[in-house]
Write an enzyme that holds these catalytic residues in place. Structure first.
Site, PDB file in Angstrom:
ATOM      1  CG  ASP A   1      35.594  40.748  44.505  1.00 17.60           C
ATOM      2  OD1 ASP A   1      36.666  40.474  43.721  1.00 17.60           O
ATOM      3  OD2 ASP A   1      34.938  41.695  44.399  1.00 17.60           O
TER       4      ASP A   1
ATOM      5  CE  LYS B   1      35.223  48.392  46.169  1.00 14.73           C
ATOM      6  NZ  LYS B   1      35.841  48.450  44.774  1.00 14.73           N
TER       7      LYS B   1
END
Length: 413
Positions: free
Chosen positions: A290, A21
């Site tokens: 993340d 992404k």
């Protein structure tokens, strides 16, 4: 709500991961700024990426970025370069996520941006770029989200005098800045980075076909499964040995936690390393925030004490991820302990205890956060679990539940 079970202790199969992404969204912004179309191969099928694509194509004066933080930040800078006046808005949660650091930086370059509701927060009214970029010098806190910095860098070559960006303080999430600059370089844009300063001269993006690497953050959920499984023979396709993604450090992290990574022509092969586990695993997630949820769940499931730093940006993600981890890991007997700031100036958090699922299936909340759903799903290796609002995974990995079934998970919902 999904009920999830894994009735054996093996992990085997072959999964082709969707495109990153982060890389996809940057390539879309660069293509929009390029002024010339080019093919993007293996573009992420994430909801955020689809949304960004539609917003870039839209001529609507009101554009809604929903819950997509990256999309909102990149669109804020992009729209500041575009003619006309546009409103950029989002969900109620998005309206609680700060945008003032980026807006202040854009305003200092001459952008016309107003807050429509609360000062420092979405929604925004973004006016035409009259005199935008005549002043080309801007300061921004290096401890803020790297997405603000990336948003500025991507528009930099299109500004009349380029950009001289000063990063003030300790640089957070450096690999994401390096990812942005590497993609810009692929499309012909040069830069200089010396200490706290990045210079980008005015220049033209060059249209070239682009292939998106698979998402290392998505790969992390299979690494959790591999850590919990007794036997592992898993192929993950689409990952590069020479990666733009900071999260590729996952291979090194998981080598300490029992998972061996072997690169091949298609991606990576996972197997058990057979090495003893540490009693304490310390890691600074400043460059790869993340991954923090994934590694917290690994430590919880294995009973390895985690001692983490570099979690500064986790409180302003889709949810306060530190609070969410604390709340949900408590359901399986694991604590997230805030140790506070140590003598080295770092804030330490400790993951303490071993996850147990002795009785009724624990129900995990997801807080509108895709990573909470995906990081907690592998705990089904320990017993049946339930995940609320499982559809939240569409934000970055729409095929997650289908792929979990491919590797032997039973999902009812």
């Amino acid at each position: 709500m999904y009920a999830i079970r894994k009735t054996n202790t093996t992990l085997s199969g072959e999964i082709t991961l969707a495109g990153s992404k982060s890389i996809s969204n940057r390539s879309l912004i660069i293509r929009a700024l390029c002024g010339e179309d080019f093919p993007i191969v293996l573009l992420a099928n994430a909801k955020d990426t689809d949304l960004l694509q539609s917003l870039l194509a839209s001529t609507d004066p009101v554009r809604d970025a929903g819950a997509a933080g990256t999309t909102f930040r990149f669109m804020t800078a992009y729209l500041a370069t575009q003619p006309g006046t546009q409103t950029l808005t989002g969900t109620e949660r998005m309206k609680q996520r700060p945008i003032g650091v980026l807006v202040n930086a854009l305003r200092s370059l001459g952008a016309h941006i107003e807050y429509l509701e609360n000062e420092g927060y979405p929604p925004l009214l973004i006016g035409p770029p009259d005199n935008f970029g005549v002043n080309n010098k801007v300061q921004i806190s290096a401890g803020t989200s790297s997405q603000y910095i990336s948003a500025l860098l991507m528009i930099a070559p299109t500004l009349p005098n380029g950009l001289e960006l000063e990063l003030v303080g300790k640089i957070v999430s450096r690999p994401y800045i390096e990812m942005t600059l590497a993609q810009m370089a692929y499309f012909g844009v040069e830069h200089e980075w010396d200490g706290q300063y990045i210079w980008v001269a005015p220049q033209q993006y060059q249209a070239r076909p682009f292939v998106v690497e698979a998402d290392w953050s998505a790969a992390s959920y299979y690494y959790i499964m591999a850590a919990f499984a007794k036997e592992v023979d898993l192929q993950l396709n689409g990952l590069f040995a020479e990666s733009l993604q900071g999260d590729a450090v996952l291979t090194e992290i998981m080598a300490h936690l029992g998972v061996k990574t072997t690169f091949n022509d298609k991606g990576v092969h996972l197997s058990k390393s057979g090495l003893p586990l540490p009693s304490v695993f310390e890691y600074d997630f400043l460059l790869c925030p993340d991954l923090a949820q994934s590694i917290a769940v690994v430590c919880a499931g294995l009973g390895v004490t985690g001692r983490f730093t570099g979690l500064e940006t986790l409180r302003i993600k889709e949810t306060d991820r530190i609070a969410a981890l604390n709340q949900e890991l408590a359901k399986v007997g694991v604590k997230v302990v805030e140790e506070g700031v140590a003598s080295d100036g770092k804030e330490y958090f400790r993951i303490e205890g071993q996850a147990q699922i002795p009785g009724p299936a624990p129900e995990f909340a997801t807080y509108e956060d895709h990573r909470m759903a995906m990081a907690f799903a592998p705990l089904a290796y320990l017993g049946e679990i339930k995940i609320h609002e499982p559809e939240v995974v569409v934000k970055s990995y729409p095929d997650f539940w289908r792929d979990l079934q491919e590797v032997g998970f039973e999902i009812v919902g």
